[in-house]
Design an enzyme around this catalytic site. Sequence first.
Site, PDB file in Angstrom:
ATOM      1  N   GLY A  46      16.206  86.898 -18.494  1.00  0.00           N
ATOM      2  CA  GLY A  46      16.413  85.860 -19.499  1.00  0.00           C
ATOM      3  C   GLY A  46      17.304  86.245 -20.654  1.00  0.00           C
ATOM      4  O   GLY A  46      17.050  85.837 -21.790  1.00  0.00           O
ATOM      5  N   ASN A  77      20.462  85.219 -21.156  1.00  0.00           N
ATOM      6  CA  ASN A  77      21.081  83.980 -21.641  1.00  0.00           C
ATOM      7  C   ASN A  77      20.053  83.083 -22.318  1.00  0.00           C
ATOM      8  O   ASN A  77      20.366  82.379 -23.282  1.00  0.00           O
ATOM      9  CB  ASN A  77      21.767  83.241 -20.493  1.00  0.00           C
ATOM     10  CG  ASN A  77      23.212  83.658 -20.323  1.00  0.00           C
ATOM     11  OD1 ASN A  77      23.966  83.726 -21.281  1.00  0.00           O
ATOM     12  ND2 ASN A  77      23.606  83.957 -19.095  1.00  0.00           N
ATOM     13  N   ARG A 119      11.157  72.639  -0.416  1.00  0.00           N
ATOM     14  CA  ARG A 119      11.930  72.596  -1.651  1.00  0.00           C
ATOM     15  C   ARG A 119      11.600  71.338  -2.447  1.00  0.00           C
ATOM     16  O   ARG A 119      11.533  71.359  -3.673  1.00  0.00           O
ATOM     17  CB  ARG A 119      13.426  72.640  -1.335  1.00  0.00           C
ATOM     18  CG  ARG A 119      13.918  73.954  -0.766  1.00  0.00           C
ATOM     19  CD  ARG A 119      15.340  73.855  -0.247  1.00  0.00           C
ATOM     20  NE  ARG A 119      16.305  73.627  -1.311  1.00  0.00           N
ATOM     21  CZ  ARG A 119      17.570  73.316  -1.102  1.00  0.00           C
ATOM     22  NH1 ARG A 119      18.028  73.159   0.135  1.00  0.00           N
ATOM     23  NH2 ARG A 119      18.394  73.135  -2.116  1.00  0.00           N
ATOM     24  N   MET A 166      17.524  81.451  -9.814  1.00  0.00           N
ATOM     25  CA  MET A 166      18.077  81.862  -8.523  1.00  0.00           C
ATOM     26  C   MET A 166      17.554  80.998  -7.370  1.00  0.00           C
ATOM     27  O   MET A 166      17.109  81.500  -6.334  1.00  0.00           O
ATOM     28  CB  MET A 166      17.764  83.341  -8.275  1.00  0.00           C
ATOM     29  CG  MET A 166      18.301  84.268  -9.356  1.00  0.00           C
ATOM     30  SD  MET A 166      20.090  84.088  -9.645  1.00  0.00           S
ATOM     31  CE  MET A 166      20.726  84.766  -8.111  1.00  0.00           C
ATOM     32  N   ARG A 167      17.607  79.695  -7.567  1.00  0.00           N
ATOM     33  CA  ARG A 167      17.230  78.762  -6.510  1.00  0.00           C
ATOM     34  C   ARG A 167      18.257  77.640  -6.468  1.00  0.00           C
ATOM     35  O   ARG A 167      18.637  77.092  -7.506  1.00  0.00           O
ATOM     36  CB  ARG A 167      15.846  78.142  -6.761  1.00  0.00           C
ATOM     37  CG  ARG A 167      14.707  79.131  -6.844  1.00  0.00           C
ATOM     38  CD  ARG A 167      14.398  79.760  -5.518  1.00  0.00           C
ATOM     39  NE  ARG A 167      13.981  78.782  -4.516  1.00  0.00           N
ATOM     40  CZ  ARG A 167      13.780  79.084  -3.245  1.00  0.00           C
ATOM     41  NH1 ARG A 167      13.972  80.310  -2.803  1.00  0.00           N
ATOM     42  NH2 ARG A 167      13.396  78.154  -2.389  1.00  0.00           N
ATOM     43  N   ASN A 205      24.608  74.493 -16.168  1.00  0.00           N
ATOM     44  CA  ASN A 205      24.522  75.800 -15.530  1.00  0.00           C
ATOM     45  C   ASN A 205      25.626  76.683 -16.097  1.00  0.00           C
ATOM     46  O   ASN A 205      26.670  76.190 -16.524  1.00  0.00           O
ATOM     47  CB  ASN A 205      24.703  75.667 -14.010  1.00  0.00           C
ATOM     48  CG  ASN A 205      24.584  77.002 -13.300  1.00  0.00           C
ATOM     49  OD1 ASN A 205      23.574  77.704 -13.434  1.00  0.00           O
ATOM     50  ND2 ASN A 205      25.607  77.379 -12.557  1.00  0.00           N
ATOM     51  N   HIS A 245      28.011  80.084 -15.073  1.00  0.00           N
ATOM     52  CA  HIS A 245      28.447  80.901 -13.940  1.00  0.00           C
ATOM     53  C   HIS A 245      29.441  81.946 -14.429  1.00  0.00           C
ATOM     54  O   HIS A 245      30.299  81.645 -15.266  1.00  0.00           O
ATOM     55  CB  HIS A 245      29.103  80.022 -12.871  1.00  0.00           C
ATOM     56  CG  HIS A 245      29.540  80.783 -11.666  1.00  0.00           C
ATOM     57  ND1 HIS A 245      28.648  81.286 -10.744  1.00  0.00           N
ATOM     58  CD2 HIS A 245      30.773  81.171 -11.249  1.00  0.00           C
ATOM     59  CE1 HIS A 245      29.309  81.935  -9.794  1.00  0.00           C
ATOM     60  NE2 HIS A 245      30.600  81.877 -10.081  1.00  0.00           N
ATOM     61  N   ASP A 275      27.808  75.642  -7.861  1.00  0.00           N
ATOM     62  CA  ASP A 275      28.798  75.998  -8.876  1.00  0.00           C
ATOM     63  C   ASP A 275      29.897  74.956  -8.996  1.00  0.00           C
ATOM     64  O   ASP A 275      31.085  75.278  -9.189  1.00  0.00           O
ATOM     65  CB  ASP A 275      29.390  77.381  -8.588  1.00  0.00           C
ATOM     66  CG  ASP A 275      28.340  78.478  -8.625  1.00  0.00           C
ATOM     67  OD1 ASP A 275      27.379  78.356  -9.395  1.00  0.00           O
ATOM     68  OD2 ASP A 275      28.472  79.449  -7.852  1.00  0.00           O
ATOM     69  N   ALA A 300      30.147  87.575 -23.104  1.00  0.00           N
ATOM     70  CA  ALA A 300      30.812  86.286 -23.339  1.00  0.00           C
ATOM     71  C   ALA A 300      29.875  85.126 -23.030  1.00  0.00           C
ATOM     72  O   ALA A 300      29.886  84.116 -23.747  1.00  0.00           O
ATOM     73  CB  ALA A 300      32.075  86.197 -22.487  1.00  0.00           C
TER      74      ALA A 300
END
Length: 221
Positions: free
Chosen positions: A15, A17, A68, A93-94, A110, A112, A148, A176
């Site tokens: 965690g 971020n 899911r 991570m899903r 999100n 990336h 993504d 960054a």
Amino acid sequence: MTAKKRVGVLISGRGSNLQALIDAAKAQEYPAELALVISNVPGVQGLARAEAAGIQTRAIKHQDFPSRETFEAALDAALNEAGVELLCNAGFMRLLTGSFVSRWLNRHLNIHPSLLPAFKGLDTHGRVLRSGTQITGCTVHFVRAAMDDGPIVAQAAVPVLPGDTEDALADRVLAAEHRLYPHALRLVASGQVAVDGERASGMPAGMGDSALFSPPLPGNF
């Protein structure tokens, strides 16, 4: 002052971020507050970070569900119960189904570790180094069903230096990310950026559609 947007954060690990968002949200003028942090992995450091900040947490293990869809139904119920208005992936991570993405369409961000649309997916920094690319970075975008993919809110450029290793490059990109994600969430939560078709629009004059910049020092947003 306009009411702050209630934000949910999905995590799977340490965690870092998330911590950047927690720190940013401490500012009185910041337009978002973190209402709930959910991890699909119990006991991770990110949950401890949220608890230390007084943020509600939930561990919802994907292995406890037969599909899911049922796992995502539990996520959705918890987010709605907490009154979440905006959703942020921060090391979650899903992959999410199109149905879940549709429910949170244009309210779900999100981050990336590349300058999308380049280098989608995993092993990002290794692929950057093997390609000979001289500039990489990170991207915050609205989530779409494709991995993504989605309208870009903001990007930060990071140089690839001679002799870089994957770890060294990853560390600089992560630094960054810690500046970029709070900045991008501020833009969305304040209403400065919204989705028009499949593009993020409404950015401050001169920044353009994808707001590419070299991140300033912390505290300069």
